[in-house]
Motif scaffolding. Structure first.
Motif, PDB file in Angstrom:
ATOM      1  N   ASP A 113       0.962  -1.192   0.178  1.00 17.41           N
ATOM      2  CA  ASP A 113      -0.119  -0.279  -0.250  1.00 17.41           C
ATOM      3  C   ASP A 113       1.067   1.420   0.316  1.00 17.41           C
ATOM      4  OD1 ASP A 113      -2.297  -1.918   0.201  1.00 17.41           O
ATOM      5  OD2 ASP A 113      -2.644  -1.346   2.115  1.00 17.41           O
ATOM      6  N   ILE A 115       1.032   5.960  -0.578  1.00 13.84           N
ATOM      7  CA  ILE A 115       0.593   6.986  -1.293  1.00 13.84           C
ATOM      8  C   ILE A 115       1.468   7.725  -2.546  1.00 13.84           C
ATOM      9  CG2 ILE A 115       0.405   9.110  -1.036  1.00 13.84           C
ATOM     10  CD1 ILE A 115       0.009   8.623   2.498  1.00 13.84           C
ATOM     11  N   LYS A 131      -4.533   8.389 -10.428  1.00 14.97           N
ATOM     12  CA  LYS A 131      -5.426   6.859  -9.737  1.00 14.97           C
ATOM     13  C   LYS A 131      -5.784   6.522 -10.739  1.00 14.97           C
ATOM     14  CE  LYS A 131      -7.415   6.622  -5.092  1.00 14.97           C
ATOM     15  NZ  LYS A 131      -8.207   5.682  -5.341  1.00 14.97           N
ATOM     16  N   SER A 143      -3.319  -0.983  -2.235  1.00 12.92           N
ATOM     17  CA  SER A 143      -4.090   0.274  -2.098  1.00 12.92           C
ATOM     18  C   SER A 143      -3.608   1.493  -2.558  1.00 12.92           C
ATOM     19  CB  SER A 143      -4.993  -0.058  -1.114  1.00 12.92           C
ATOM     20  OG  SER A 143      -4.627   0.842  -0.417  1.00 12.92           O
ATOM     21  N   GLN A 145      -2.940   5.967  -2.302  1.00 12.81           N
ATOM     22  CA  GLN A 145      -3.824   7.569  -1.938  1.00 12.81           C
ATOM     23  C   GLN A 145      -3.547   8.459  -2.464  1.00 12.81           C
ATOM     24  OE1 GLN A 145      -6.580   6.916  -0.358  1.00 12.81           O
ATOM     25  NE2 GLN A 145      -6.718   5.156   0.620  1.00 12.81           N
ATOM     26  N   CYS A 172      -6.263  15.981  -0.671  1.00 12.35           N
ATOM     27  CA  CYS A 172      -5.861  14.498  -0.981  1.00 12.35           C
ATOM     28  C   CYS A 172      -7.549  14.307  -0.674  1.00 12.35           C
ATOM     29  CB  CYS A 172      -5.220  14.167   0.982  1.00 12.35           C
ATOM     30  SG  CYS A 172      -5.881  14.766   2.140  1.00 12.35           S
ATOM     31  N   ASP A 173      -8.467  13.345  -1.053  1.00 14.50           N
ATOM     32  CA  ASP A 173      -9.720  12.640  -0.822  1.00 14.50           C
ATOM     33  C   ASP A 173      -9.718  12.248   0.930  1.00 14.50           C
ATOM     34  OD1 ASP A 173     -10.798  14.590  -2.865  1.00 14.50           O
ATOM     35  OD2 ASP A 173     -10.677  12.737  -4.234  1.00 14.50           O
ATOM     36  N   ASP A 174      -8.583  11.463   0.522  1.00 10.79           N
ATOM     37  CA  ASP A 174      -8.168  10.574   1.718  1.00 10.79           C
ATOM     38  C   ASP A 174      -7.816  11.380   3.202  1.00 10.79           C
ATOM     39  OD1 ASP A 174      -8.159   7.134   2.856  1.00 10.79           O
ATOM     40  OD2 ASP A 174      -6.707   8.508   3.526  1.00 10.79           O
ATOM     41  N   LYS A 176      -6.068  10.554   5.719  1.00  8.72           N
ATOM     42  CA  LYS A 176      -5.089   9.231   7.023  1.00  8.72           C
ATOM     43  C   LYS A 176      -3.653  10.268   5.780  1.00  8.72           C
ATOM     44  CE  LYS A 176      -4.287   5.526   8.692  1.00  8.72           C
ATOM     45  NZ  LYS A 176      -4.762   3.562   8.078  1.00  8.72           N
ATOM     46  N   ALA A 177      -4.341   9.537   4.509  1.00 12.62           N
ATOM     47  CA  ALA A 177      -3.003   9.832   3.620  1.00 12.62           C
ATOM     48  C   ALA A 177      -1.554  11.212   3.908  1.00 12.62           C
ATOM     49  CB  ALA A 177      -3.479   9.207   2.256  1.00 12.62           C
TER      50      ALA A 177
END
Ligand SMILES: NC(=O)c1ccc[n+]([C@@H]2O[C@H](COP(=O)([O-])OP(=O)(O)OC[C@H]3O[C@@H](n4cnc5c(N)ncnc54)[C@H](O)[C@@H]3O)[C@@H](O)[C@H]2O)c1
Length: 441
Positions: A113, A115, A131, A143, A145, A172-174, A176-177
Motif C-alpha cells: 500500500d 501514497i 489514481k 491500495s 492513495q 487529498c480525498d483520504d 489519513k494519506a
C-alpha cells in the motif's frame, strides 16, 4: 520515512535533498542515465545555490540514493513522489505524457500500500485520472492513495524555498494519506493548507497566474510611465507600500520567462476555454508579456532609426533570471532571434547559462567568456539578466571600449548615480526617463 521520487529536475532533486536533510531516507529515480551518474558522484546537474553541498552531505550520510531503476527505487517506499515535467503541448494544454509514463512506472512496481504524491504542476482533475491509471496498471493487490502537493520553489533559490517554504499545500480525498504527507514535512515547520485534490491543483495555477499578471501589470504601467514622463521605480515603490498590493513582483522589466509562468498561464487559459469561462485577463497577461520580451529590440530599432543591420550588439545575460542556468522561455531567445533577423551581430555573455544557450541559439549569435570581451567595440549593450556582476558594473568602465556608449537596461539594474556621473552615455531603462549625456556618433 522511506520516500521515492521520480524525476531529478529542479523540483524532484531539491525535494529529495531537502527531505534527506530533515532525516528521511530518499531514493531519487530518473530515466536520464547521465544525470543519475553525475548525482551518484555528488555532482548537481543543475546550477542551484547551496544544492550541491547538501547533496554531498546527505549522500555521505546514507540518507540519499540515486538510481535509474524504478523497481529498485520504489521498493519499500511508503510515499512515492512524482516530480516529472509537464511541459506545454501544441494546443497550450499541459502535456501529461511524462506524468502518465511515470504513473505507469510506479504502478507496475508497487508491492505494498502506497501514497502517491503528485508534485508536478497539473490541470484540475489530473490527480483523479492518475489514481485511475495507477490502479489500472497495478500488478499486485495493493491500495493507492493520491495526494496533490504542488511545488512553489523558485529556480535560483530552490533549496532555500524548499526548506523555508511560505506554505505547503496538501490536497487529498483520504485524510489519513494527507496526514501522513503532513508528517513527512513536519520537521520543516512550515504552515500547511489541507484541501481537496482539485483545490490543491488550482492553488498552483492561481498562484502562478496571479504572479505573472502582476509582472505584466507593472510592465504595462512602465510603458505608460515612459509615455507620460513618470518613473516606474517611484510608482512601484508608492504602490508597493500599500499592504493590499505588496512590493514583490513589481519590478518592471522585459517580461517573465522560465519553465513555469509561461506554460502555467497558458494551461490555465486553456482550461478556462475548455469550460467556457471568460477570463480574458489571462490572455492579456500573456500578450503583454510577448510584447515586453522584445521591448529592447524595439528601443534599439528606434534609437538606430531602423538600421540595426551590421550593428554589434552585446547582450549581457542569457538565463531567464539570475542564479540559474535555465534557458527555458528566456527573453534572451526572442531578443537574439529578432536582432539577428534584422542583421545585427550579437555577442552574449552569461556567467553560467552559455552552454545551455548554445543548445538553443547555436551559432546564430557569438558567445563571450567575459563582459569585457562582449562589450568591446559594441554599438549598444542590452542588459537582459540582472546577475550580481552585471548589476555591479561601473558604467564608465563598461562604455570605455564600446563603439557607441549606448545601454538599454532591460532590468533597471545599473546604478543611476553612476550613470549620471559618466561624461558620455546614453542610458535607456524601462519605464523611466532616459539619461542622455552624449548623442552618439
Ligand atoms: N522548475 C521550477 O521552478 C518548478 C517550480 C514549481 C513547480 N514546477 C513543476 O514541477 C514539475 C517538474 O519540473 P522541473 O523543472 O523539475 O522539471 P525538469 O524537466 O527539470 O525535470 C524532470 C525530470 O523528470 C525526469 N523523468 C521524466 N520521466 C520520468 C520517469 N518516467 N521516471 C523518472 N524520471 C522521469 C526527466 O528525465 C527529468 O530529469 C513540472 O510540472 C513543473 O511545472 C517546476
Amino acid at each position: 520515512m522511506k520516500v521515492a521520487i521520480l524525476g531529478t529536475g529542479y523540483v524532484g532533486l531539491s525535494t529529495g535533498v531537502a527531505l534527506a536533510e530533515i532525516g528521511h531516507h530518499v531514493c531519487c529515480i530518473d530515466v536520464d542515465e547521465k544525470k543519475i551518474a553525475r548525482l551518484k558522484q555528488g555532482k548537481s546537474p543543475i546550477y542551484e545555490p547551496g544544492l550541491e553541498e547538501l547533496l554531498v552531505k546527505n549522500l555521505a550520510a546514507g540518507r540519499l540514493r540515486f538510481t535509474t531503476s524504478h523497481r529498485e527505487g520504489i521498493s519499500g517506499a511508503e510515499i512515492v513522489i512524482l516530480a516529472v515535467g509537464t511541459p506545454q503541448s501544441n494546443d497550450g494544454a499541459a502535456d501529461l505524457t511524462y506524468l502518465e509514463q511515470a504513473a505507469r512506472d510506479v504502478a507496475v512496481h508497487l508491492q505494498q500500500d502506497t501514497i502517491v504524491v503528485i508534485k508536478s504542476t497539473v490541470p484540475v482533475g489530473t490527480n483523479d485520472k492518475m489514481k485511475q491509471l495507477i490502479e489500472a496498471y497495478c500488478s499486485e493487490d495493493v491500495s493507492i492513495q493520491i495526494v496533490s502537493n504542488p511545488e512553489f520553489l523558485r529556480q535560483g533559490s530552490a533549496m532555500k524555498d524548499t526548506l523555508e517554504a511560505d506554505r505547503i499545500i496538501i490536497g487529498c480525498d483520504d485524510r489519513k494519506a494527507g496526514d501522513k504527507v503532513r508528517e513527512l514535512y513536519r520537521p520543516l515547520n512550515v504552515p500547511v493548507v489541507m484541501t481537496s485534490l482539485r483545490s490543491a491543483e488550482m492553488i498552483k495555477y492561481a498562484s502562478n497566474a496571479f504572479l505573472a499578471m502582476k509582472i505584466s501589470f507593472i510592465n504595462g504601467m512602465a510603458n505608460v510611465c515612459e509615455a507620460v514622463g513618470a518613473d516606474i521605480l517611484d510608482v512601484a515603490k508608492g504602490m508597493g507600500m500599500d499592504k493590499r498590493i505588496g512590493n514583490s513582483f513589481l519590478q518592471a522589466g522585459i517580461g517573465y520567462g522560465g519553465s513555469c509562468f509561461p506554460k502555467d498561464v497558458q494551461a490555465l487559459y486553456h482550461t478556462t476555454k475548455q469550460h467556457n469561462v471568460d477570463f480574458g485577463l489571462l490572455g492579456e497577461t500573456m500578450e503583454l508579456n510577448e510584447q515586453q520580451r522584445v521591448l529592447l529590440v524595439k528601443k534599439a530599432f528606434e534609437r538606430f532609426n531602423g538600421k540595426i543591420a551590421g550593428k554589434k550588439i552585446a547582450m549581457l545575460g542569457l538565463a531567464f533570471k539570475p542564479e540559474t542556468d535555465d534557458m527555458r522561455e528566456a527573453p534572451s531567445i526572442p531578443i537574439s532571434l529578432e536582432l539577428t533577423r534584422q542583421g545585427a551581430d550579437v555577442i552574449a555573455y552569461d556567467p553560467v547559462a552559455t552552454s545551455n544557450a548554445q543548445k538553443i541559439l547555436g551559432n546564430r549569435i557569438a558567445y563571450a567568456k567575459t563582459i569585457q570581451e562582449a562589450v568591446a567595440g559594441a554599438d549598444a549593450v542590452l542588459i537582459v539578466t540582472e546577475w550580481d556582476e552585471i548589476k555591479q558594473l561601473e558604467p564608465s568602465k563598461l562604455v570605455e571600449d564600446m563603439n557607441e556608449a549606448i545601454i538599454f537596461d532591460g532590468r533597471n539594474c545599473l546604478n543611476e548615480e553612476k550613470i549620471r556621473s559618466c561624461s558620455k552615455i546614453e542610458y535607456y531603462p524601462v519605464g523611466r526617463p532616459a539619461i542622455i549625456k552624449y548623442a552618439g556618433k
